[in-house]
Design a protein around this motif. Structure first.
Motif, mmCIF file in Angstrom:
data_model
loop_
_atom_site.group_PDB
_atom_site.id
_atom_site.type_symbol
_atom_site.label_atom_id
_atom_site.label_comp_id
_atom_site.label_asym_id
_atom_site.label_seq_id
_atom_site.Cartn_x
_atom_site.Cartn_y
_atom_site.Cartn_z
ATOM 1 N N ARG A 196 1.050 -3.926 6.839
ATOM 2 C CA ARG A 196 0.366 -4.483 8.011
ATOM 3 C C ARG A 196 -0.377 -3.415 8.809
ATOM 4 O O ARG A 196 -1.060 -3.745 9.782
ATOM 5 C CB ARG A 196 1.386 -5.170 8.923
ATOM 6 C CG ARG A 196 2.104 -6.345 8.296
ATOM 7 C CD ARG A 196 3.114 -6.940 9.267
ATOM 8 N NE ARG A 196 2.472 -7.395 10.482
ATOM 9 C CZ ARG A 196 3.132 -7.773 11.575
ATOM 10 N NH1 ARG A 196 4.450 -7.716 11.598
ATOM 11 N NH2 ARG A 196 2.481 -8.179 12.644
ATOM 12 N N THR A 234 -2.712 -2.248 13.552
ATOM 13 C CA THR A 234 -1.891 -3.444 13.330
ATOM 14 C C THR A 234 -2.509 -4.681 13.958
ATOM 15 O O THR A 234 -2.618 -5.738 13.330
ATOM 16 C CB THR A 234 -0.479 -3.226 13.900
ATOM 17 O OG1 THR A 234 0.120 -2.108 13.264
ATOM 18 C CG2 THR A 234 0.385 -4.450 13.682
ATOM 19 N N SER A 237 -5.675 -6.932 12.583
ATOM 20 C CA SER A 237 -5.574 -7.860 11.461
ATOM 21 C C SER A 237 -5.489 -9.306 11.925
ATOM 22 O O SER A 237 -4.911 -9.607 12.970
ATOM 23 C CB SER A 237 -4.339 -7.524 10.623
ATOM 24 O OG SER A 237 -4.096 -8.520 9.655
ATOM 25 N N GLY A 239 -3.846 -11.318 10.073
ATOM 26 C CA GLY A 239 -2.600 -11.732 9.436
ATOM 27 C C GLY A 239 -2.733 -11.938 7.944
ATOM 28 O O GLY A 239 -1.730 -12.124 7.245
ATOM 29 N N PRO A 241 -2.816 -11.054 4.173
ATOM 30 C CA PRO A 241 -2.216 -9.929 3.462
ATOM 31 C C PRO A 241 -3.262 -8.960 2.918
ATOM 32 O O PRO A 241 -4.399 -9.346 2.619
ATOM 33 C CB PRO A 241 -1.453 -10.599 2.312
ATOM 34 C CG PRO A 241 -1.244 -12.001 2.762
ATOM 35 C CD PRO A 241 -2.440 -12.352 3.597
ATOM 36 N N ARG A 242 -2.869 -7.718 2.784
ATOM 37 C CA ARG A 242 -3.728 -6.707 2.178
ATOM 38 C C ARG A 242 -4.037 -7.099 0.735
ATOM 39 O O ARG A 242 -3.131 -7.543 0.010
ATOM 40 C CB ARG A 242 -3.016 -5.356 2.211
ATOM 41 C CG ARG A 242 -3.854 -4.171 1.731
ATOM 42 C CD ARG A 242 -2.975 -2.946 1.557
ATOM 43 N NE ARG A 242 -2.323 -2.551 2.799
ATOM 44 C CZ ARG A 242 -2.831 -1.655 3.643
ATOM 45 N NH1 ARG A 242 -3.973 -1.072 3.372
ATOM 46 N NH2 ARG A 242 -2.162 -1.334 4.740
#
Length: 252
Positions: A196, A234, A237, A239, A241-242
């Motif tokens: 994250r 953080t 993002s 939310g 996912p990478r």
């Protein structure tokens, strides 16, 4: 400086001492405070083992500061606590403790220090959290106290600005400390946490301390009412996912 004995607070206290500031280190455990100031000149620091949730603690801290150093230029409110919370099992005692440490003690300290800060045209740096800006898993109560700190900071920045007093908050994300080390020792949790964080590492207290030094300095003289995330990206993002970076896969 409250919460100066451990974690982020200790890192901030040491950073100010290294810069030659006179620092009042406040915390519940005298031994931890002395460790934090172990390498500092005795003339430039004062140890105050006080629980900031006790009645009159804020007034005592400000009075002792003025008695020892004669002025108050910067107030850093770093004392805080976190307890995982789920609504079905949440109890009044947990809420009272979270609120007393994270919010009520900050309010009391700001109220006690407003006059001395007006005299020096000083400033306040409250240590909040990105959890006060967005929701977090099992953290609704902790986040609520930090969100209240953020709005309080913004309101006081408006009220005290005409007196030359700046009020800001720093909002760290997950940071290495004694309280978080057990979770970081969990390899799976750490892997998921770092997924994250844009910068790919967990914050250290020194990362937070450097920003506090800047915000408290004359270089930040036109910054007030700001809630500044120090979170490695953080909160940038959405939310999502990478993306998986598989061998041979073009991820550009």
């Amino acid at each position: 400086m409250t919460g100066a004995g451990t974690g982020i607070g200790r890192g901030i206290a040491r950073a100010f001492l290294e810069q030659g500031a006179s620092v009042v280190l406040v915390g519940r455990t005298e031994a931890s405070l002395r460790e934090a100031a172990a390498e500092a000149d005795a003339e430039h620091h004062l140890i105050l083992p006080i629980d900031m949730t006790d009645d009159g603690a804020a007034l005592t801290v400000v009075a002792e500061t003025l008695d020892r150093f004669g002025r108050l230029d910067v107030l850093v409110a770093s004392a805080g606590t976190s307890v995982p919370s789920r609504i079905d099992a949440f109890d009044d005692a947990t809420w009272e403790r979270l609120r007393a440490v994270n919010l009520d003690s900050v309010l009391a300290l700001l109220r006690a220090s407003a006059g001395p800060l007006r005299e020096t045209r000083g400033n306040v740096v409250a240590i909040s959290s990105v959890a006060g800006m967005r929701g977090d898993w099992d953290g609704f109560a902790y986040g609520a106290t930090k969100a209240a700190v953020n709005v309080m900071v913004q309101g006081l920045a408006l009220d005290l600005g005409a007196d030359g007093v700046r009020v800001n908050a720093i909002a760290p994300a997950f940071t290495v400390s004694r309280l978080t080390q057990d979770r970081l020792d969990d390899a799976r949790f750490k892997e998921r946490l770092l997924d994250r964080v844009a910068l790919g590492r967990v914050a250290t207290p020194e990362d937070i301390a450097r920003v506090v030094l800047f915000v408290a300095s004359p270089d930040a003289g036109y910054i007030t009412g700001a809630i500044i995330p120090v979170d490695g990206g953080t909160s940038a993002s959405s939310g999502t996912p990478r993306p998986l970076r598989l061998p041979g896969r073009n991820t550009t």
